[in-house]
Motif scaffolding. Structure first.
Motif, PDB file in Angstrom:
ATOM      1  N   HIS A 158       0.899  -1.242  -0.009  1.00 48.24           N
ATOM      2  CA  HIS A 158       0.191  -0.069   0.004  1.00 48.24           C
ATOM      3  C   HIS A 158       0.840   1.378   0.071  1.00 48.24           C
ATOM      4  O   HIS A 158       1.955   1.105   0.366  1.00 48.24           O
ATOM      5  N   ARG A 159       0.401   2.415  -0.487  1.00 43.03           N
ATOM      6  CA  ARG A 159       0.960   3.661  -0.377  1.00 43.03           C
ATOM      7  C   ARG A 159       0.114   4.777  -0.491  1.00 43.03           C
ATOM      8  O   ARG A 159      -1.188   4.479  -0.390  1.00 43.03           O
ATOM      9  N   LEU A 160       0.505   6.144  -0.262  1.00 46.94           N
ATOM     10  CA  LEU A 160      -0.164   7.330  -0.092  1.00 46.94           C
ATOM     11  C   LEU A 160      -0.601   7.657  -1.595  1.00 46.94           C
ATOM     12  O   LEU A 160       0.315   7.597  -2.365  1.00 46.94           O
ATOM     13  N   SER A 161      -1.754   8.005  -1.762  1.00 46.42           N
ATOM     14  CA  SER A 161      -2.167   8.504  -3.075  1.00 46.42           C
ATOM     15  C   SER A 161      -1.454   9.879  -3.604  1.00 46.42           C
ATOM     16  O   SER A 161      -0.837  10.417  -2.411  1.00 46.42           O
ATOM     17  N   ASP A 162      -1.268  10.259  -4.671  1.00 48.14           N
ATOM     18  CA  ASP A 162      -0.576  11.457  -4.982  1.00 48.14           C
ATOM     19  C   ASP A 162      -1.379  12.244  -5.904  1.00 48.14           C
ATOM     20  O   ASP A 162      -2.109  11.746  -6.992  1.00 48.14           O
ATOM     21  N   PRO A 163      -1.620  13.415  -5.416  1.00 49.44           N
ATOM     22  CA  PRO A 163      -1.125  14.083  -4.539  1.00 49.44           C
ATOM     23  C   PRO A 163      -1.905  14.250  -3.005  1.00 49.44           C
ATOM     24  O   PRO A 163      -1.321  14.655  -2.124  1.00 49.44           O
ATOM     25  N   HIS A 164      -2.930  13.732  -2.991  1.00 55.30           N
ATOM     26  CA  HIS A 164      -3.848  13.848  -1.924  1.00 55.30           C
ATOM     27  C   HIS A 164      -3.210  13.101  -0.634  1.00 55.30           C
ATOM     28  O   HIS A 164      -3.253  13.670   0.493  1.00 55.30           O
ATOM     29  N   GLY A 165      -2.967  11.975  -0.733  1.00 58.94           N
ATOM     30  CA  GLY A 165      -2.407  11.195   0.374  1.00 58.94           C
ATOM     31  C   GLY A 165      -0.991  11.683   0.836  1.00 58.94           C
ATOM     32  O   GLY A 165      -1.111  11.712   1.828  1.00 58.94           O
ATOM     33  N   PHE A 166      -0.030  12.043  -0.216  1.00 61.26           N
ATOM     34  CA  PHE A 166       1.141  12.723   0.304  1.00 61.26           C
ATOM     35  C   PHE A 166       0.803  13.973   1.024  1.00 61.26           C
ATOM     36  O   PHE A 166       1.626  14.296   1.803  1.00 61.26           O
ATOM     37  N   LEU A 167       0.010  14.957   0.713  1.00 67.78           N
ATOM     38  CA  LEU A 167      -0.204  15.992   1.348  1.00 67.78           C
ATOM     39  C   LEU A 167      -0.377  15.657   2.925  1.00 67.78           C
ATOM     40  O   LEU A 167      -0.146  16.686   3.647  1.00 67.78           O
ATOM     41  N   LEU A 168      -1.209  14.517   3.072  1.00 73.95           N
ATOM     42  CA  LEU A 168      -1.612  14.274   4.499  1.00 73.95           C
ATOM     43  C   LEU A 168      -0.723  13.234   5.242  1.00 73.95           C
ATOM     44  O   LEU A 168      -0.989  12.415   5.965  1.00 73.95           O
ATOM     45  N   SER A 169       0.433  13.162   4.641  1.00 72.65           N
ATOM     46  CA  SER A 169       1.520  12.047   4.975  1.00 72.65           C
ATOM     47  C   SER A 169       1.696  12.355   6.462  1.00 72.65           C
ATOM     48  O   SER A 169       2.113  11.296   7.177  1.00 72.65           O
ATOM     49  N   ASN A 170       1.987  13.330   6.990  1.00 73.33           N
ATOM     50  CA  ASN A 170       2.216  13.541   8.446  1.00 73.33           C
ATOM     51  C   ASN A 170       1.191  12.845   9.403  1.00 73.33           C
ATOM     52  O   ASN A 170       1.400  12.111  10.301  1.00 73.33           O
ATOM     53  N   GLU A 171      -0.112  13.196   8.991  1.00 75.45           N
ATOM     54  CA  GLU A 171      -1.234  12.675   9.636  1.00 75.45           C
ATOM     55  C   GLU A 171      -1.280  11.095   9.664  1.00 75.45           C
ATOM     56  O   GLU A 171      -1.812  10.482  10.548  1.00 75.45           O
ATOM     57  N   LEU A 172      -1.398  10.812   8.108  1.00 78.97           N
ATOM     58  CA  LEU A 172      -1.350   9.267   7.815  1.00 78.97           C
ATOM     59  C   LEU A 172      -0.315   8.598   8.665  1.00 78.97           C
ATOM     60  O   LEU A 172      -0.624   7.236   8.995  1.00 78.97           O
ATOM     61  N   ILE A 173       0.836   8.842   8.492  1.00 85.30           N
ATOM     62  CA  ILE A 173       1.899   7.985   9.134  1.00 85.30           C
ATOM     63  C   ILE A 173       1.618   8.083  10.926  1.00 85.30           C
ATOM     64  O   ILE A 173       1.829   7.184  11.258  1.00 85.30           O
ATOM     65  N   SER A 174       1.525   9.118  11.104  1.00 88.97           N
ATOM     66  CA  SER A 174       1.107   9.051  12.615  1.00 88.97           C
ATOM     67  C   SER A 174      -0.108   8.111  13.037  1.00 88.97           C
ATOM     68  O   SER A 174       0.128   7.508  14.248  1.00 88.97           O
ATOM     69  N   LEU A 175      -1.109   8.227  12.182  1.00 86.87           N
ATOM     70  CA  LEU A 175      -1.976   7.028  12.449  1.00 86.87           C
ATOM     71  C   LEU A 175      -1.406   5.606  12.544  1.00 86.87           C
ATOM     72  O   LEU A 175      -1.643   4.672  13.397  1.00 86.87           O
ATOM     73  N   ALA A 176      -0.599   5.487  11.613  1.00 89.98           N
ATOM     74  CA  ALA A 176      -0.033   4.204  11.549  1.00 89.98           C
ATOM     75  C   ALA A 176       1.187   3.930  12.765  1.00 89.98           C
ATOM     76  O   ALA A 176       1.025   2.730  13.406  1.00 89.98           O
ATOM     77  N   PHE A 177       1.587   4.837  13.256  1.00 95.43           N
ATOM     78  CA  PHE A 177       2.439   4.679  14.539  1.00 95.43           C
ATOM     79  C   PHE A 177       1.576   4.394  15.762  1.00 95.43           C
ATOM     80  O   PHE A 177       2.049   3.778  16.620  1.00 95.43           O
ATOM     81  N   ASN A 178       0.466   5.096  15.952  1.00 91.11           N
ATOM     82  CA  ASN A 178      -0.547   4.653  16.964  1.00 91.11           C
ATOM     83  C   ASN A 178      -0.904   3.619  16.736  1.00 91.11           C
ATOM     84  O   ASN A 178      -1.274   2.791  17.858  1.00 91.11           O
ATOM     85  N   ALA A 179      -1.173   2.921  15.769  1.00 93.22           N
ATOM     86  CA  ALA A 179      -1.634   1.641  15.442  1.00 93.22           C
ATOM     87  C   ALA A 179      -0.540   0.722  16.011  1.00 93.22           C
ATOM     88  O   ALA A 179      -0.806  -0.616  16.587  1.00 93.22           O
ATOM     89  N   LEU A 180       0.668   0.794  15.683  1.00 93.16           N
ATOM     90  CA  LEU A 180       1.812   0.019  16.070  1.00 93.16           C
ATOM     91  C   LEU A 180       2.111  -0.010  17.399  1.00 93.16           C
ATOM     92  O   LEU A 180       2.441  -1.127  17.979  1.00 93.16           O
ATOM     93  N   SER A 181       1.778   1.308  18.160  1.00 94.62           N
ATOM     94  CA  SER A 181       2.203   1.292  19.667  1.00 94.62           C
ATOM     95  C   SER A 181       1.098   0.567  20.379  1.00 94.62           C
ATOM     96  O   SER A 181       1.391   0.328  21.610  1.00 94.62           O
ATOM     97  N   SER A 182      -0.054  -0.003  19.746  1.00 96.81           N
ATOM     98  CA  SER A 182      -0.927  -0.475  20.413  1.00 96.81           C
ATOM     99  C   SER A 182      -0.838  -2.056  20.198  1.00 96.81           C
ATOM    100  O   SER A 182      -1.466  -2.979  21.209  1.00 96.81           O
ATOM    101  N   CYS A 183       0.129  -2.577  19.478  1.00 94.88           N
ATOM    102  CA  CYS A 183       0.415  -3.874  19.348  1.00 94.88           C
ATOM    103  C   CYS A 183       1.128  -4.548  20.399  1.00 94.88           C
ATOM    104  O   CYS A 183       2.153  -3.904  20.981  1.00 94.88           O
TER     105      CYS A 183
END
Length: 439
Positions: free
Chosen positions: A414-439
């Motif tokens: 999976h990847r972030l869409s271009d350009p809309h996903g890339f624009l929200l990269s900080n927020e989307l990557i932070s979501l992944a960090f939160n998900a990983l922290s709960s594992c």
């Protein structure tokens, strides 16, 4: 200044690439290499920080040494510093005698093109003597308009930043637009095909029309690579989110329409001209760093050097005495490594290899990322792909999450869409960090 650079540089590089059947970059690209193993591979990249500038630009927060306008070719501040860097390279310990030669070297700054070629050659000689340098190594240097009269390296990153005199002046750049055009002509006439033109978006007083003009003139200059960076926080107010988004979308559309691949959040290239050095970073490979404020990542350990020249000299003196008292050291544990892989992968158009991620970090971590992105698949900000590279629709994605057998077979990356996903990269990557922290 750089007329003799190619001869000087490449005369010190041993032709060693042909002696090895498989490079670290090839190993890293193979599906058989675990993500856990990549940081353990010996470094094949080296970053060298050359901190010299005529003056500090208003937006810059890199460690620099401002030389002023009276720079002389024999400036002792430059030669003394370069001598210290050579000492650091020579004193660096390596884990094995079987390490491969360097495949990329990147001179960043600062303004590396202010450094005389023979001093750059001394650094390369030290690198070659210590580690070896591949005969086809990518050797990049950042260069600013008005600081060189020839180009003889095999990759250039030209710090244009803008095509309007008023913008260059307000952000403290030493060059003007006339010097930009002269620099582009020098680069193009040198025969170097692999060169990047670097721009900064959202400079103070930059209008949408100015930004469009800079993009048009960039394409007209025909670089094989374009890097676009946002203005960093400094003494100027930051632009609004809407302004940032508009600039980013316009650049992505304009450059892709002109035949550039948007292969990383800030980077565009013609086919085959992606920056190999930076790509090694994004793959999570180890790398050496030398010089003031530089960072290394070796065998899963991060090392950051001080940004103060006096302390840096003391560090190198200690290193020569066999004591490595680097300013910051940090081991990367499994959780940190998983987050690094996610962050670096999602910066790129290739995205995250879910199968490799599951094998390295476990199914629960992989599923946590898949679950957290469910609404963003629906919104189009996150794209999941199957083994053929085909985008999986939102409805099919929901079905796959409920079907364990098909999920393992079809959710490949999976990847972030271009350009809309890339624009929200900080927020989307932070979501992944939160998900990983709960594992």
């Amino acid at each position: 200044m750089f007329h003799s650079m190619l001869r000087t540089i490449f005369s010190v590089l041993p032709i060693v690439a042909e002696q090895r059947t498989q490079t670290v970059r090839q190993i890293a690209s193979s599906n058989s290499t675990s993500l856990l193993h990549l940081p353990k591979l010996p470094p094949v990249s080296a970053y060298v920080h050359l901190p010299f500038c005529r003056k500090r630009c208003y937006y810059c927060d890199f460690p620099i040494i401002a030389l002023g306008s009276s720079l002389g070719i024999e400036d002792s501040r430059i030669s003394d510093y370069m001598d210290i860097v050579c000492k650091e390279i020579k004193a660096t310990k390596v884990d094995s005698t079987a390490y491969p030669p360097l495949e990329t070297v990147f001179f960043g700054g600062g303004t590396p093109s202010l450094v005389p070629p023979w001093l750059v050659s001394a650094i390369l000689e030290a690198l070659s003597s210590k580690f070896g340098v591949s005969g086809d190594a990518e050797i990049s240097t950042e260069m600013d308009p008005g600081t060189f009269d020839g180009v003889k390296v095999n990759r250039v990153s030209l710090g244009v930043q803008a095509f309007q005199d008023e913008l260059l002046k307000v952000c403290g750049r030493s060059h003007g637009v006339d010097e930009v055009y002269q620099a582009i002509e020098i680069v193009k006439s040198s025969g170097v095909q692999n060169w990047s033109l670097d721009l900064i978006s959202l400079l103070p007083h930059q209008t949408p029309e100015m930004w469009e003009e800079s993009l048009q003139l960039t394409v007209a200059a025909q670089p094989t690579h374009v890097s676009i960076y946002d203005l960093q926080p400094g003494e100027f107010p930051l632009p609004s989110d809407d302004q940032s988004a508009d600039c980013y979308r316009n650049a992505s559309r304009f450059l892709q329409d002109a035949g550039y691949e948007h292969y990383e959040i800030s980077s565009y290239c013609k086919s085959g001209y992606g920056c190999k050095h930076n790509t090694n970073y994004w793959k999570g490979l180890s790398f050496y760093g030398f010089g003031l404020g530089s960072a290394s990542y070796i065998n899963g350990v991060r090392l950051s050097r001080t940004k103060k020249i006096k302390e840096y000299k003391q560090y190198v003196n200690s290193l020569e005495d066999g004591v490595d008292n680097c300013a910051e050291k940090g081991d990367t544990n499994l959780h940190d490594l998983a987050m690094d892989v996610v962050m670096l992968s999602l910066r790129t158009s290739d995205g995250l290899d879910l199968k490799a991620f599951k094998e390295a970090f476990g199914e629960s971590r992989m599923l946590s990322i898949c679950e957290i992105y469910r609404p963003h698949v629906e919104s189009g900000h996150v794209i999941f792909r199957d083994d053929k590279g085909t985008t999986i629709s939102a409805d099919e994605y929901e079905s796959l999450l409920l079907n364990e057998g098909w999920r393992h077979q079809k959710l490949v990356s999976h990847r972030l869409s271009d350009p809309h996903g890339f624009l929200l990269s900080n927020e989307l990557i932070s979501l992944a960090f939160n998900a990983l922290s709960s594992c």
